[in-house]
Scaffold this active site. Sequence first.
Site, PDB file in Angstrom:
ATOM      1  N   LYS A 151       2.544  32.598  82.817  1.00 55.60           N
ATOM      2  CA  LYS A 151       1.948  31.204  82.652  1.00 55.60           C
ATOM      3  C   LYS A 151       2.130  30.640  81.315  1.00 55.60           C
ATOM      4  O   LYS A 151       2.567  31.510  80.489  1.00 55.60           O
ATOM      5  CB  LYS A 151       0.458  31.477  82.806  1.00 55.60           C
ATOM      6  N   CYS A 152       1.972  29.339  81.029  1.00 53.49           N
ATOM      7  CA  CYS A 152       2.305  28.440  79.996  1.00 53.49           C
ATOM      8  C   CYS A 152       1.552  29.265  78.920  1.00 53.49           C
ATOM      9  O   CYS A 152       0.191  29.492  79.167  1.00 53.49           O
ATOM     10  CB  CYS A 152       2.021  27.013  80.232  1.00 53.49           C
ATOM     11  N   PRO A 153       1.931  29.515  77.892  1.00 49.22           N
ATOM     12  CA  PRO A 153       3.239  29.160  77.182  1.00 49.22           C
ATOM     13  C   PRO A 153       4.237  30.224  77.198  1.00 49.22           C
ATOM     14  O   PRO A 153       5.408  29.954  76.566  1.00 49.22           O
ATOM     15  CB  PRO A 153       2.925  28.770  75.555  1.00 49.22           C
TER      16      PRO A 153
END
Length: 77
Positions: free
Chosen positions: A15-17
């Site tokens: 998942k981001c980042p």
Amino acid sequence: MSAASEQPYDLKGLKCPLPVLKTRKRLASMQSGAMLVVETTDPLAVIDIAHLCQEDGHTLVSSEKTPNGHRFEIIKA
């Protein structure tokens, strides 16, 4: 350089980042002109990877939707 011989950098499930951070780190260890193929499942990676390339001067050769996420081909600046 042929993208076909390039083993994709599998960042699926992150998942981001994380996808953009790991992509930046991998690019930093590569020679200029080398191609990196990145595969992700994070929908925000479409924005983040494009921004990374623009920010750091890399060339985003292609950005394509795949059945499970997204695939990017980047040439290091």
